[in-house]
Design a protein around this motif. Sequence first.
Motif, PDB file in Angstrom:
ATOM      1  N   PRO A   1      13.752  58.023  75.703  1.00  0.00           N
ATOM      2  CA  PRO A   1      14.071  59.131  74.487  1.00  0.00           C
ATOM      3  C   PRO A   1      15.353  58.703  73.984  1.00  0.00           C
ATOM      4  N   PRO A   2      15.887  58.991  72.899  1.00  0.00           N
ATOM      5  CA  PRO A   2      17.190  58.573  72.089  1.00  0.00           C
ATOM      6  C   PRO A   2      18.024  59.196  72.864  1.00  0.00           C
ATOM      7  N   GLN A   3      19.499  58.850  73.040  1.00  0.00           N
ATOM      8  CA  GLN A   3      20.320  59.230  73.582  1.00  0.00           C
ATOM      9  C   GLN A   3      21.497  59.371  72.767  1.00  0.00           C
ATOM     10  N   THR A   4      22.282  60.387  72.995  1.00  0.00           N
ATOM     11  CA  THR A   4      23.701  60.801  72.178  1.00  0.00           C
ATOM     12  C   THR A   4      24.914  60.178  72.686  1.00  0.00           C
ATOM     13  N   VAL A   5      25.465  59.589  71.908  1.00  0.00           N
ATOM     14  CA  VAL A   5      26.496  58.818  72.733  1.00  0.00           C
ATOM     15  C   VAL A   5      27.984  59.173  71.783  1.00  0.00           C
ATOM     16  N   MET A   6      29.240  58.924  72.312  1.00  0.00           N
ATOM     17  CA  MET A   6      30.377  58.876  71.550  1.00  0.00           C
ATOM     18  C   MET A   6      30.705  57.598  71.007  1.00  0.00           C
ATOM     19  N   GLY A   7      30.456  57.362  69.784  1.00  0.00           N
ATOM     20  CA  GLY A   7      30.720  55.987  69.022  1.00  0.00           C
ATOM     21  C   GLY A   7      31.930  55.990  68.482  1.00  0.00           C
ATOM     22  N   GLN A   8      32.709  54.818  68.616  1.00  0.00           N
ATOM     23  CA  GLN A   8      34.018  54.094  68.178  1.00  0.00           C
ATOM     24  C   GLN A   8      33.923  52.856  67.537  1.00  0.00           C
ATOM     25  N   ILE A   9      34.513  52.676  66.169  1.00  0.00           N
ATOM     26  CA  ILE A   9      34.442  51.610  65.644  1.00  0.00           C
ATOM     27  C   ILE A   9      35.792  50.710  65.472  1.00  0.00           C
ATOM     28  N   GLN A  10      36.004  49.552  65.868  1.00  0.00           N
ATOM     29  CA  GLN A  10      37.554  49.021  66.193  1.00  0.00           C
ATOM     30  C   GLN A  10      36.966  47.607  65.051  1.00  0.00           C
ATOM     31  N   PRO A  11      37.519  47.373  64.020  1.00  0.00           N
ATOM     32  CA  PRO A  11      37.466  46.036  63.359  1.00  0.00           C
ATOM     33  C   PRO A  11      38.270  44.882  63.821  1.00  0.00           C
ATOM     34  N   ILE A  12      37.247  43.785  63.810  1.00  0.00           N
ATOM     35  CA  ILE A  12      37.802  42.487  64.369  1.00  0.00           C
ATOM     36  C   ILE A  12      39.160  41.903  63.703  1.00  0.00           C
ATOM     37  N   GLU A  13      40.125  41.832  64.293  1.00  0.00           N
ATOM     38  CA  GLU A  13      41.189  41.045  63.654  1.00  0.00           C
ATOM     39  C   GLU A  13      40.723  39.797  63.183  1.00  0.00           C
ATOM     40  N   GLY A  14      41.407  39.478  61.695  1.00  0.00           N
ATOM     41  CA  GLY A  14      41.094  38.337  61.039  1.00  0.00           C
ATOM     42  C   GLY A  14      39.949  38.241  60.301  1.00  0.00           C
ATOM     43  N   SER A  15      39.182  39.238  60.473  1.00  0.00           N
ATOM     44  CA  SER A  15      37.688  39.565  59.758  1.00  0.00           C
ATOM     45  C   SER A  15      37.601  40.436  59.100  1.00  0.00           C
TER      46      SER A  15
END
Length: 651
Positions: free
Chosen positions: A99-113
């Motif tokens: 079954p699907p799972q709820t998570v805490m998502g966090q996004i971080q851009p990669i430096e130089g891109s």
Amino acid sequence: MTPTLPLNPRKVSWPAKQLEAEAQNLFWGLLNHLDVPTLVVDVDSRLILAANSAFMKISAFPLMDVSGRSVDAILPDDGLGKLQARNSVEVTIMRNSRPPQTVMGQIQPIEGSNQLAILELIPLEDYYQTDIRNQALWLKAITEIASLNEMDNFEEAVNWTTGTLKTLLAAEVVSIYHADCNVPELRKISTIENGVTLPDRIPSSDLIRLGDAQVWIQGKRVQTELHISARMQNLSYLGTCPLGNARAQVGLIVVGDRSKQAMQRLPQILRLFAAFLTSAHNYFLLVEELRQKNLALEQGLSIQSSIVESVQEGIVLVTPEMIVSDINPAAEWLLGYGDWEVRGQPVENVLIGSERIIPALQNARQGQPTHNISGVSLNRRNGQSFPAHIQVLPIVRDERPLAIAIIINDVSEHEEIRLHSQQLEHRALLGEFTAIFAHEVRNPINNISTGIQLITSRLSADDPNLEVMNRMENDCQRLNHLMESVLTFSRTIEPKFEMMDVGFLLQRILDRWRPRMTRVNVKAFYQTDLEHPEVYGDARMLEQVFTNLISNAVDVLGTRGNGTIAVKVSQGTAVGNRPQIQVTVSDDGPGIPEHVREHIFEPFVTTKSQGTGLGLAITKRIVTAHRGSITVNTFPGGTMFFVNLPASEDV
């Protein structure tokens, strides 16, 4: 077409010029080293480029089913868009045969891109457990940071700040610099360094360039020696915040790390810690300044105390309220009192013998010094008097008297002692001659009085010579009373002390005087709050004291034809540890003339036409012999005599 990252990193075709083969291997190693489920995505094409083993574990997908797949297949409901909008948010991930799972998502851009980003997908249970631990750490830090001023010293506050920032930020290096007052540099005074070493000293000009709280990241232009050191050691970020204020900066907080990115609110966090550490710095600086001033003050007071204790002149310090606050050893020796006995006592109970001191003290309360009070005598504790030269000097600050210094110089030494002794011998000889003269004169006076009485008895009531005979008889009585007073004054006072009820004595005297008071329309009142007010004294001599005071009051009121006499017995103010009984004799007469007040207890000073002027002088001698004191307060409309006598045998 956007390239993908398969399981074998050596088979991956990366976007042109982004990564070399060795860099790809390093990247894969780091990615799989992370404990947090992580995806590498192309945000433009919304494709998954890579996933680490932690993500494979929670999703149950093999890497080949994830790599190159659309993000929306794994994060439905535009999960990527939600992350781009809020940076950190709960999202749902699809899983393989689960079954699907709820998570805490966090996004971080990669430096130089501009198109690559890392997605961290933390299970909620792990995330909130970590969050709760972080919240507890922050709550503890916020609670303790307000107590920096309560620590023992600034060094302890600095070390606490360093350790707390290390725990909260999980940074590899946390250092605190402080300005060196000797050279234009900042010196590192506290640091925690894990594989990173910052300079021990940096130029003070770095403070000007760094200014407010700021974060330097790898790739930005370097401005200071700290930035140079951070770039050389490959730090991903370096956060700094000055201590002090814009006009006076006294130090710098520095944090950094090689692998982690800087917290989003790192400048605000550093400002908070810098503000409290600055407050602690100013507090401990003020404490040290006050300590130095207090030390200097104590040294000054110690020097002054040594001078005061070593001088030969007696010094008595008095408050503006006329209460003794301290005396030096010379004054203890002169007066015969210990300093502990006189502290807190009215000055008139300690400096006994001269009425000229009180006016000088009154002038000193107005800021006016009296440099020369000569020809006065003071009484020691044992009743012995000594000649003294006295100065009364106000101690003033901001035109307010803080205290009054009474400087007593015993002038009875050397030649003055010899002259004084010679004078006493002459007075003793004159007193002896006066006593003999008075004794010899009394017999002829008695004979003359007896003869006049005999002649008067033989005259008829209408005889014109009767009035002359009566006047002669009155003159004989006055001469006889004068001779008795002279004899009393010239005799050596040798009281026989015993505990006695002074209340009973006063009532007996008043009863004896009541018939005469009735004739001149004078009323007498007696009052006491004590059941048996006992004093240590000679009953016969004290009877003479109170008889003199009551007699004077009756004479004054009798000339007016009416009046009131009040006698009150109360608990007096203790002298040292010795209790006192105070007897107050007051009347509502016209008061004592001003020109007589200062000399009222001196011999041959009187306000009565038929008086001898010896009554109050004898009274004063008797009270002094009892180790007591007598004072007078007079004003138009009344006179009050205060007699203080010891209430115990310890005199």
